[in-house]
Write an enzyme that holds these catalytic residues in place. Structure first.
Site, PDB file in Angstrom:
ATOM      1  N   GLY A  35       0.821  -1.211   0.000  1.00 16.69           N
ATOM      2  CA  GLY A  35       0.000   0.000   0.000  1.00 16.69           C
ATOM      3  C   GLY A  35       0.851   1.256   0.000  1.00 16.69           C
ATOM      4  O   GLY A  35       2.056   1.217   0.273  1.00 16.69           O
ATOM      5  N   GLY A  37       0.984   5.521   1.193  1.00 13.96           N
ATOM      6  CA  GLY A  37       0.458   6.552   2.067  1.00 13.96           C
ATOM      7  C   GLY A  37       0.975   7.912   1.652  1.00 13.96           C
ATOM      8  O   GLY A  37       1.617   8.054   0.610  1.00 13.96           O
ATOM      9  N   PHE A  39       3.327   9.609   2.962  1.00 17.19           N
ATOM     10  CA  PHE A  39       4.758   9.805   3.118  1.00 17.19           C
ATOM     11  C   PHE A  39       5.605   8.679   2.549  1.00 17.19           C
ATOM     12  O   PHE A  39       6.817   8.833   2.411  1.00 17.19           O
ATOM     13  CB  PHE A  39       5.107   9.965   4.610  1.00 17.19           C
ATOM     14  CG  PHE A  39       4.351  11.078   5.274  1.00 17.19           C
ATOM     15  CD1 PHE A  39       4.294  12.336   4.708  1.00 17.19           C
ATOM     16  CD2 PHE A  39       3.682  10.866   6.474  1.00 17.19           C
ATOM     17  CE1 PHE A  39       3.594  13.370   5.307  1.00 17.19           C
ATOM     18  CE2 PHE A  39       2.995  11.895   7.092  1.00 17.19           C
ATOM     19  CZ  PHE A  39       2.946  13.155   6.506  1.00 17.19           C
ATOM     20  N   GLY A  40       5.007   7.529   2.244  1.00 16.09           N
ATOM     21  CA  GLY A  40       5.830   6.423   1.781  1.00 16.09           C
ATOM     22  C   GLY A  40       5.021   5.267   1.240  1.00 16.09           C
ATOM     23  O   GLY A  40       3.785   5.301   1.208  1.00 16.09           O
ATOM     24  N   LYS A  57       8.777  -0.341   4.924  1.00 16.37           N
ATOM     25  CA  LYS A  57       8.181   0.959   4.622  1.00 16.37           C
ATOM     26  C   LYS A  57       9.271   1.908   4.122  1.00 16.37           C
ATOM     27  O   LYS A  57      10.213   2.208   4.853  1.00 16.37           O
ATOM     28  CB  LYS A  57       7.504   1.532   5.864  1.00 16.37           C
ATOM     29  CG  LYS A  57       6.647   2.764   5.596  1.00 16.37           C
ATOM     30  CD  LYS A  57       5.832   3.119   6.830  1.00 16.37           C
ATOM     31  CE  LYS A  57       4.877   4.263   6.553  1.00 16.37           C
ATOM     32  NZ  LYS A  57       4.037   4.576   7.736  1.00 16.37           N
ATOM     33  N   ASP A 154      -3.754  10.149  15.005  1.00 16.37           N
ATOM     34  CA  ASP A 154      -4.358   9.699  13.746  1.00 16.37           C
ATOM     35  C   ASP A 154      -5.066   8.369  13.944  1.00 16.37           C
ATOM     36  O   ASP A 154      -4.870   7.424  13.179  1.00 16.37           O
ATOM     37  CB  ASP A 154      -3.286   9.586  12.658  1.00 16.37           C
ATOM     38  CG  ASP A 154      -3.885   9.545  11.252  1.00 16.37           C
ATOM     39  OD1 ASP A 154      -5.074   9.939  11.099  1.00 16.37           O
ATOM     40  OD2 ASP A 154      -3.187   9.128  10.313  1.00 16.37           O
TER      41      ASP A 154
END
Length: 233
Positions: A35, A37, A39-40, A57, A154
């Site tokens: 997946g 996101g 930022f990465g 990641k 979050d």
């Protein structure tokens, strides 16, 4: 920026995927993409020493370039993970460092997120008994983080995941990229209240105080926690 991650998704151009089979830190072999996101990008991988599956990641290169050394989102996330370790329901960190692709965090591979599980349910809702069980587990995860002086900032279904194999009924709290210490200098003094803050987190689950631009604290994690439970139902 780190202070303005929104629920609407990332509008930045994604970097090209890392090649399958790439070896990170001469130990972790990259496999399928799991997946992306803000930022990465996260990949499934294999620890060639222990033959255990891991999650890798990789931070987007532009994030590493535009932040001061050791202040990029993945560096901050790594430091927050270290702050709350060890802890039940917190994934273990296997390795962190800088590679040719940028900062890289290797951690325990976990199962699906609660958002993915919810989407598979008839009517898009989870059974009440399962939500009650999750509520008990998640409040303990938050209590642990808060005891260590860290607020998550979050809390949402995508950041609550189940374990694998024997731990498949255990929930884990992940993605500490927006987390923050709420105690000054690791002591007992709470950070000062502030106004005019940009929204940090995912808008759907943020507390009212966060939408009004107030500095976040433990209460805001708890409010997001309640909104998440309501969403599951």
């Amino acid at each position: 920026s780190r202070e303005s991650k929104m629920a609407d998704g990332d509008t930045q151009k994604s970097p090209p995927p890392i090649e399958r089979g790439t070896l990170v830190a001469q130990r972790f072999r990259v496999s399928a993409e799991l997946g992306k996101g803000a930022f990465g990008t996260t990949y499934r991988g294999l620890d060639i020493d222990s033959h255990m599956p891991v999650a890798i990641k990789l931070e987007h290169p532009e994030q590493s370039r535009k932040h001061q050394p050791h202040r990029s989102p993945l560096c901050v996330e790594n430091s927050m993970y270290r702050a709350v370790h060890p802890g039940r329901g917190i994934p273990s960190i296997e390795w962190f460092g800088r590679t040719e692709s940028g900062y890289t965090l290797v951690m325990e591979l976990l199962g699906p997120s609660l958002e993915r599980i919810r989407q598979r349910q008839p009517g898009g809702c989870l059974p009440l008994q399962i939500v009650l069980d999750l509520a008990t587990q998640l409040i303990r995860r938050l209590e642990h983080c808060h005891t260590r002086g860290v607020i998550h900032r979050d809390i949402k279904p995508d950041n609550i995941v189940l374990g694998r194999d024997r731990q498949r009924r255990k929930c884990f709290l992940v993605d500490f990229g927006l987390a923050k210490r709420f105690l000054r200098g690791g002591g007992t003094d709470h950070i000062a209240p502030r106004r005019g803050k940009k929204l940090t987190g995912s808008a759907r689950y943020c507390s009212v105080h966060t939408h009004n631009g107030l500095e976040q604290s433990r209460r805001d994690d708890l409010e997001s926690y309640v909104y998440t439970l309501i969403y599951f139902l």
